[in-house]
Design a protein around this motif. Structure first.
Motif, PDB file in Angstrom:
ATOM      1  N   THR A  43       0.695  -1.358   0.290  1.00 23.75           N
ATOM      2  CA  THR A  43       0.027   0.113  -0.078  1.00 23.75           C
ATOM      3  C   THR A  43       1.002   1.317   0.046  1.00 23.75           C
ATOM      4  N   LYS A  44       1.849   1.256   0.963  1.00 20.64           N
ATOM      5  CA  LYS A  44       2.806   2.251   0.996  1.00 20.64           C
ATOM      6  C   LYS A  44       3.398   2.594  -0.607  1.00 20.64           C
ATOM      7  N   LYS A  45       3.814   1.584  -0.906  1.00 21.30           N
ATOM      8  CA  LYS A  45       4.701   1.364  -2.097  1.00 21.30           C
ATOM      9  C   LYS A  45       3.734   2.070  -3.223  1.00 21.30           C
ATOM     10  N   ALA A  46       2.594   1.605  -3.339  1.00 21.74           N
ATOM     11  CA  ALA A  46       1.671   1.807  -4.341  1.00 21.74           C
ATOM     12  C   ALA A  46       1.091   3.415  -4.337  1.00 21.74           C
ATOM     13  N   GLU A  47       1.366   3.822  -3.066  1.00 19.85           N
ATOM     14  CA  GLU A  47       0.761   5.227  -2.627  1.00 19.85           C
ATOM     15  C   GLU A  47       1.945   6.386  -3.251  1.00 19.85           C
ATOM     16  N   TYR A  48       3.310   5.804  -3.012  1.00 15.53           N
ATOM     17  CA  TYR A  48       4.348   6.411  -3.603  1.00 15.53           C
ATOM     18  C   TYR A  48       4.441   6.706  -4.975  1.00 15.53           C
ATOM     19  N   ALA A  49       4.022   5.376  -5.824  1.00 18.50           N
ATOM     20  CA  ALA A  49       3.951   5.100  -7.190  1.00 18.50           C
ATOM     21  C   ALA A  49       2.758   6.051  -7.717  1.00 18.50           C
ATOM     22  N   ALA A  50       1.895   6.173  -7.264  1.00  9.31           N
ATOM     23  CA  ALA A  50       0.740   6.980  -7.513  1.00  9.31           C
ATOM     24  C   ALA A  50       0.992   8.546  -7.589  1.00  9.31           C
ATOM     25  N   LYS A  51       1.656   8.865  -6.375  1.00 12.34           N
ATOM     26  CA  LYS A  51       2.298  10.338  -6.158  1.00 12.34           C
ATOM     27  C   LYS A  51       3.095  10.531  -7.361  1.00 12.34           C
ATOM     28  N   GLN A  52       4.299   9.583  -7.698  1.00 12.82           N
ATOM     29  CA  GLN A  52       5.136   9.979  -9.019  1.00 12.82           C
ATOM     30  C   GLN A  52       4.482   9.980 -10.168  1.00 12.82           C
ATOM     31  N   SER A  53       3.300   9.112 -10.228  1.00 11.93           N
ATOM     32  CA  SER A  53       2.603   9.320 -11.791  1.00 11.93           C
ATOM     33  C   SER A  53       1.843  10.359 -11.933  1.00 11.93           C
ATOM     34  N   TYR A  54       1.201  10.886 -10.875  1.00 13.93           N
ATOM     35  CA  TYR A  54       0.306  11.852 -10.922  1.00 13.93           C
ATOM     36  C   TYR A  54       0.800  13.117 -11.597  1.00 13.93           C
ATOM     37  N   GLU A  55      -0.083  13.548 -12.499  1.00 12.26           N
ATOM     38  CA  GLU A  55       0.146  14.745 -13.402  1.00 12.26           C
ATOM     39  C   GLU A  55      -1.256  15.568 -13.753  1.00 12.26           C
ATOM     40  N   GLU A  56      -1.473  16.510 -12.950  1.00 11.03           N
ATOM     41  CA  GLU A  56      -2.781  17.287 -13.196  1.00 11.03           C
ATOM     42  C   GLU A  56      -2.546  18.188 -14.367  1.00 11.03           C
ATOM     43  N   LEU A  57      -3.657  18.108 -15.324  1.00 14.78           N
ATOM     44  CA  LEU A  57      -3.535  19.074 -16.386  1.00 14.78           C
ATOM     45  C   LEU A  57      -4.108  20.578 -16.071  1.00 14.78           C
ATOM     46  N   GLU A  58      -2.948  21.262 -15.754  1.00 10.73           N
ATOM     47  CA  GLU A  58      -3.283  22.605 -15.091  1.00 10.73           C
ATOM     48  C   GLU A  58      -4.323  23.368 -15.978  1.00 10.73           C
ATOM     49  N   GLU A  59      -4.110  23.241 -17.461  1.00 13.74           N
ATOM     50  CA  GLU A  59      -5.177  23.879 -18.106  1.00 13.74           C
ATOM     51  C   GLU A  59      -6.712  23.402 -18.171  1.00 13.74           C
ATOM     52  N   ARG A  60      -6.878  22.437 -17.545  1.00 11.56           N
ATOM     53  CA  ARG A  60      -7.934  21.398 -17.625  1.00 11.56           C
ATOM     54  C   ARG A  60      -8.387  21.058 -16.107  1.00 11.56           C
ATOM     55  N   GLN A  61      -8.973  21.778 -15.530  1.00 15.22           N
ATOM     56  CA  GLN A  61      -9.265  21.140 -14.098  1.00 15.22           C
ATOM     57  C   GLN A  61     -10.335  19.953 -14.083  1.00 15.22           C
ATOM     58  N   SER A  62     -11.458  20.437 -15.023  1.00 16.78           N
ATOM     59  CA  SER A  62     -12.391  19.407 -15.055  1.00 16.78           C
ATOM     60  C   SER A  62     -12.960  19.428 -16.465  1.00 16.78           C
ATOM     61  N   SER A  63     -13.734  18.632 -16.937  1.00 18.10           N
ATOM     62  CA  SER A  63     -14.506  18.607 -18.215  1.00 18.10           C
ATOM     63  C   SER A  63     -15.348  19.884 -18.484  1.00 18.10           C
ATOM     64  N   PRO A  64     -15.339  20.599 -19.528  1.00 19.96           N
ATOM     65  CA  PRO A  64     -16.427  21.440 -19.635  1.00 19.96           C
ATOM     66  C   PRO A  64     -17.679  21.164 -19.996  1.00 19.96           C
ATOM     67  N   LYS A  65     -17.894  19.579 -20.173  1.00 22.55           N
ATOM     68  CA  LYS A  65     -19.103  19.103 -20.166  1.00 22.55           C
ATOM     69  C   LYS A  65     -19.844  18.527 -19.118  1.00 22.55           C
ATOM     70  N   ARG A  66     -19.250  18.988 -17.895  1.00 20.78           N
ATOM     71  CA  ARG A  66     -19.649  18.755 -16.675  1.00 20.78           C
ATOM     72  C   ARG A  66     -20.002  19.986 -15.930  1.00 20.78           C
ATOM     73  N   GLU A  67     -21.035  20.103 -15.070  1.00 27.48           N
ATOM     74  CA  GLU A  67     -21.404  21.231 -14.530  1.00 27.48           C
ATOM     75  C   GLU A  67     -20.153  21.390 -13.025  1.00 27.48           C
ATOM     76  N   THR A  68     -20.117  20.291 -12.533  1.00 26.84           N
ATOM     77  CA  THR A  68     -18.932  20.053 -11.292  1.00 26.84           C
ATOM     78  C   THR A  68     -17.784  18.883 -11.704  1.00 26.84           C
ATOM     79  N   LYS A  69     -16.903  19.096 -11.065  1.00 26.09           N
ATOM     80  CA  LYS A  69     -15.713  18.045 -11.404  1.00 26.09           C
ATOM     81  C   LYS A  69     -16.245  16.609 -10.970  1.00 26.09           C
ATOM     82  N   ALA A  70     -16.209  15.541 -11.889  1.00 27.46           N
ATOM     83  CA  ALA A  70     -16.419  14.363 -11.314  1.00 27.46           C
ATOM     84  C   ALA A  70     -15.634  13.826 -10.343  1.00 27.46           C
ATOM     85  N   GLU A  71     -16.037  12.848  -9.440  1.00 28.01           N
ATOM     86  CA  GLU A  71     -15.455  12.334  -8.415  1.00 28.01           C
ATOM     87  C   GLU A  71     -15.378  10.579  -8.624  1.00 28.01           C
TER      88      GLU A  71
END
Length: 361
Positions: A43-71
């Protein structure tokens, strides 16, 4: 005297049985401690790998086809899987390479079902980033992940909530970490295919085979030997084989290597908590996954090969995906069979739309 001897024997048996129980209890406790420790470690290793892989798309916080960001934890969502060739041989980098494989998946949390559609790389579509039609594989070269997502949203008229971008090395390493996959190689004849360095070094032949990472990648990339539809079906078959192997008990001890392979060569806007939320889909075993095929035909009238999507097939696929995400009322698809059932493989055609429940081949 005899009574005394019987009592002594009975006492010895009782002592031996008690000793066996104590040893068994000790071994069980040790196993549980080790399993718990291994689980925490993973779990700890997967959490670390997930953090390493995470890349937010700065110019796109959520889809414009949604009223609010999906969870992912509570909503029906869509994920696009982008396979890119960012090898040194191409010298294009991860942001400017073409997408070699595109698969879109929608997930319905209440039903715990998924729809998976493979998008032919040469599909002639409108690319918002440049404002004209071109091959969908070029969208990633024009504007990276964001341009690809925007093109898919335009094509299917649905929100794309998450993405997973993986390069060839990740694919190879994951399959190898699993010890390879067993698969019916669905090709028309034997031939040599390109490896991850674009050399024709991988020999593929029809039939049921055990494939390592390089062979599985070559099979996923195979094109021009049959049809774009067949290529998409092969990619879907490979994903299913990987999923089945990953969920098998024999792969538990290999999760360490799998996590390492993914973390080094993948980018996604899924958080670790998002990823954990998908475990509910597997609570009853392998979830139902319906594969969708975009019908169309090749066109060389301009001197360049394009895959012209059949409008009726595209419209049918749009409606199915929207219904699955519950953007429109969820209609029961009576002609679609469940994947993972004991029924024989079957092919159902509704107009130009095609569904294939062949994951158990």
């Amino acid at each position: 005297m005899k009574r005394m001897q019987k009592k002594e024997k009975k006492g010895k048996r009782s002592t031996k049985f008690s000793l066996v129980l104590k040893v068994f209890a000790l071994l069980s406790a040790s196993f549980l401690i080790c399993a718990t420790a291994y689980g925490i470690y993973l779990t700890k290793k997967a959490e670390y790998a997930a953090k390493q892989s995470y890349e937010e798309l700065e110019e796109r916080q959520s889809s414009p086809k949604r009223e609010t960001k999906a969870e992912a934890e509570i909503d029906n969502i869509s994920i696009v899987f982008i396979g890119v060739d960012d090898s040194e041989a191409r010298a294009q980098g991860s942001d400017h390479s073409r997408s070699d494989a595109l698969l879109l998946m929608t997930l319905n949390r209440e039903e715990k079902t998924a729809k998976l559609v493979s998008i032919p790389r040469d599909s002639y579509v409108y690319i918002p980033k440049v404002g004209y039609q071109d091959k969908i594989t070029h969208a990633h070269a024009f504007g990276g992940t964001v341009a690809t997502i925007e093109t898919i949203e335009e094509l299917f008229d649905i929100p794309v909530d998450y993405y997973v971008r993986m390069n060839f090395n990740a694919f190879i390493d994951v399959v190898d970490a699993l010890g390879g996959i067993d698969l019916e190689v669905n090709i028309p004849y034997a031939f040599y295919e390109k490896d991850e360095n674009d050399r024709y070094s991988i020999y593929l032949e029809p039939g049921y085979h055990h494939l390592d990472g390089r062979e599985a990648l070559a099979l996923a990339r195979t094109r021009k030997h049959d049809t774009d539809i067949a290529r998409g079906e092969r990619q879907q078959d490979i994903i299913k084989a990987i999923a089945n192997k990953a969920l098998s008990l024999s792969s538990i001890t290999k999760y360490d290597e799998i996590i390492l392979a993914i973390g080094d060569n993948m980018k996604t806007n899924l958080t670790f908590d998002d990823m954990k939320s998908f475990l509910t889909y597997f609570s009853g075993g392998m979830p139902q996954i319906d594969t969708l095929t975009l019908q169309g035909q090749g066109d060389m009238s301009t001197g360049i090969y394009y895959y012209m999507l059949d409008e009726e097939s595209l419209e049918e696929t749009k409606q199915i995906l929207k219904s699955h995400l519950e953007i429109i009322p969820n209609k029961a698809n009576s002609n679609i069979s469940e994947i993972g059932s004991d029924d024989e493989a079957q092919q159902v055609d509704v107009g130009s739309y095609s569904y294939s429940s062949n994951w158990n081949r």
